[in-house]
Scaffold this active site. Structure first.
Site, PDB file in Angstrom:
ATOM      1  N   THR A  72     -58.551 -20.502   3.639  1.00 21.40           N
ATOM      2  CA  THR A  72     -58.957 -21.760   2.935  1.00 21.40           C
ATOM      3  C   THR A  72     -58.838 -21.756   1.561  1.00 21.40           C
ATOM      4  O   THR A  72     -58.209 -22.621   0.831  1.00 21.40           O
ATOM      5  CB  THR A  72     -60.348 -22.066   3.349  1.00 21.40           C
ATOM      6  OG1 THR A  72     -60.528 -22.049   4.627  1.00 21.40           O
ATOM      7  CG2 THR A  72     -60.831 -23.183   2.739  1.00 21.40           C
ATOM      8  N   ASN A 151     -52.278 -24.174  14.306  1.00 23.54           N
ATOM      9  CA  ASN A 151     -53.517 -23.598  15.051  1.00 23.54           C
ATOM     10  C   ASN A 151     -54.168 -24.187  16.319  1.00 23.54           C
ATOM     11  O   ASN A 151     -54.832 -23.378  16.972  1.00 23.54           O
ATOM     12  CB  ASN A 151     -54.662 -23.684  13.759  1.00 23.54           C
ATOM     13  CG  ASN A 151     -54.837 -24.896  13.033  1.00 23.54           C
ATOM     14  OD1 ASN A 151     -53.960 -25.624  12.641  1.00 23.54           O
ATOM     15  ND2 ASN A 151     -56.194 -25.343  13.544  1.00 23.54           N
ATOM     16  N   THR A 235     -64.542  -9.790  -8.919  1.00 23.97           N
ATOM     17  CA  THR A 235     -64.078  -8.210  -8.421  1.00 23.97           C
ATOM     18  C   THR A 235     -63.517  -8.480  -7.026  1.00 23.97           C
ATOM     19  O   THR A 235     -64.075  -8.886  -6.011  1.00 23.97           O
ATOM     20  CB  THR A 235     -65.580  -7.599  -8.588  1.00 23.97           C
ATOM     21  OG1 THR A 235     -65.808  -7.552  -9.595  1.00 23.97           O
ATOM     22  CG2 THR A 235     -65.278  -6.047  -7.959  1.00 23.97           C
ATOM     23  N   CYS A 319     -62.681 -25.316  13.502  1.00 26.38           N
ATOM     24  CA  CYS A 319     -63.203 -25.744  12.283  1.00 26.38           C
ATOM     25  C   CYS A 319     -63.808 -27.498  12.526  1.00 26.38           C
ATOM     26  O   CYS A 319     -64.418 -27.857  11.903  1.00 26.38           O
ATOM     27  CB  CYS A 319     -62.168 -25.886  11.074  1.00 26.38           C
ATOM     28  SG  CYS A 319     -61.449 -24.382  10.967  1.00 26.38           S
TER      29      CYS A 319
HETATM   30  C1  LIG Z   1     -57.873 -19.918  10.299  1.00 23.99           C
HETATM   31  C2  LIG Z   1     -56.792 -20.588   9.376  1.00 23.99           C
HETATM   32  C3  LIG Z   1     -56.985 -21.147   8.128  1.00 23.99           C
HETATM   33  C4  LIG Z   1     -58.298 -20.942   7.329  1.00 23.99           C
HETATM   34  O1  LIG Z   1     -58.428 -19.563   7.147  1.00 23.99           O
HETATM   35  P1  LIG Z   1     -59.623 -18.849   6.504  1.00 23.99           P
HETATM   36  O2  LIG Z   1     -59.545 -17.277   6.298  1.00 23.99           O
HETATM   37  O3  LIG Z   1     -60.897 -18.925   7.938  1.00 23.99           O
HETATM   38  O4  LIG Z   1     -60.197 -19.448   5.409  1.00 23.99           O
HETATM   39  C5  LIG Z   1     -56.044 -21.922   7.557  1.00 23.99           C
HETATM   40  N1  LIG Z   1     -54.961 -22.283   8.090  1.00 23.99           N
HETATM   41  C6  LIG Z   1     -54.738 -21.820   9.362  1.00 23.99           C
HETATM   42  C7  LIG Z   1     -53.340 -22.298   9.987  1.00 23.99           C
HETATM   43  C8  LIG Z   1     -55.877 -21.232  10.104  1.00 23.99           C
HETATM   44  O5  LIG Z   1     -55.275 -20.995  11.347  1.00 23.99           O
END
Ligand SMILES: *Cc1c(COP(=O)(O)O)cnc(C)c1O
Length: 375
Positions: A72, A151, A235, A319
């Protein structure tokens, strides 16, 4: 009750070897990598080695890796960072309709700020038309962002071809490769920015990276102690980064082959259920993704029943699953409403066994039959 986890597109179980590697850092290498003393030096060594391992896994230079808190943040940094840095060239960017919310919501935020975004449509397999991409390019276009693999439905986009088009037109190209990283090989040569994260490959949550090719300038979104080449202050999450690197180094190509075989095995079984449809592409599909619709079945009810029986799957993406809106991805591929409602995403990992899939099939098949009989 035995529990079966088939929601690996949402996240994955952390590998024991990763936990072991992280524990060592937590207990022994606790200096701040920015400190000049010996403790800082030890931490810096771990940071440098981890960066090299991850860079090698992607096929880029280690100074092109910027560590972040995950996919993200990397997507936010890429899109806002590039658009904010290129106002003199233009305020237009191109994406497509089935991107992850961490792309689409950033796009609407940019639109609020006065930027313009073109959302390319997709066909029934979930793929964009490259001629339409070319036509969407304008004089003031700065950035194209197209994910590597979706996804929800697992569709794999031809990012090398897209990268070539962008190169010819002198556009910056970003790809979100969170789902495909280490599952689908690609040549990063013409790709300017790449998002990857750790928790989709059996590493810890809360760690990711944005690959920024040398020469690409973006505006930082996090101001502070000037870590990560002064692009992402704060950090570094050293145990997380070390775990991310470990997860990369233990991933085996043979797992991809195994997952593909198991995926096909379960798809064949599921398609035996009447009025069932596989969503997405048959060929251009992630090795661990199944997205399937059962006509006239309430998906939420199906998911709930299966969850009570110990089977963990997803309807849309994790999500958006909690806000009960029909999946934007299934809508974009033009799926009928009576199929969208009864859709399941089943995602495998290297830990998935054939026995688990047999049990899953049995539970799904019985539940679908029962729910349909209640109509
Ligand atoms: C899981 C996912 C994200 C988000 O990643 P996080 O590390 O959970 O913030 C973004 N893009 C795709 C395609 C994802 O599968």
């Amino acid at each position: 009750m035995s529990k079966i986890f088939l929601d690996n597109a949402a996240t994955t179980r952390v590998d024991e070897l990763v936990v072991e590697a992280m524990n060592k850092i937590y207990l022994n290498v606790y200096g701040n990598p920015s400190s000049v003393h010996i403790f800082g030096e030890d931490s810096r060594d771990v940071l440098v080695k981890s960066r090299e391992i991850i860079a090698k896994a992607v096929g880029v230079d280690s100074n092109e890796i910027i560590f972040t808190s995950g996919g993200t943040e990397s997507n936010n940094l890429a899109l806002k960072g590039i658009m904010h840095a290129n106002n003199s060239k233009g305020k237009h960017m191109i994406t497509q309709k089935t991107e992850h919310p961490s792309i689409l919501k950033v796009c609407s935020e940019l639109e609020n700020e006065g930027y313009e975004v073109t959302y390319l449509p997709v066909d029934k397999d979930g793929l964009i038309n490259l001629e339409e991409l070319k036509k969407a390019i304008r004089k003031d276009t700065v950035l194209v962002t197209i994910m590597h693999a979706n996804n929800e439905i697992g569709t794999i986009f031809p990012i090398e071809d897209i990268a070539k088009i962008c190169k010819e037109k002198k556009l910056i190209f970003h790809t979100d490769a969170c789902q495909s990283f280490l599952k689908v090989k690609f040549n990063p040569e013409n790709i300017d920015l790449i998002t990857i994260n750790s928790h989709k490959i059996h590493g810890p949550k809360g760690v990711g990276a944005l690959i920024i090719k040398s020469g690409i300038k973006l505006q930082k979104q996090m101001h502070g102690g000037e870590q990560e080449s002064n692009i992402r202050s704060g950090t570094e999450n050293l145990p997380g980064i070390c775990g991310f690197a470990k997860a990369c180094s233990i991933t085996k190509q043979s797992d991809v082959k195994r997952m593909t075989e198991l995926r096909n095995y379960l798809i064949d079984l599921l398609l035996k259920i009447p009025n069932t449809k596989l969503n997405g592409s048959n060929e251009k599909r992630l090795c661990n993704n199944i997205n399937i619709s059962f006509k006239d079945v309430e998906g939420d009810m199906l998911l709930f029943r299966l969850s009570n029986q110990g089977l963990a799957l997803s309807t849309g993406s994790a999500c958006t699953a909690r806000n009960n809106k029909p999946s934007h991805v299934l809508q974009a591929i033009g799926l009928n409403k009576n199929f969208i409602d009864g859709s399941l995403r089943i995602s495998l990992s290297k830990y998935t066994t054939k026995e688990e899939l047999d049990t899953a099939y049995d539970l799904i098949q019985k539940s679908v039959k029962l729910i349909r009989s209640l109509k």
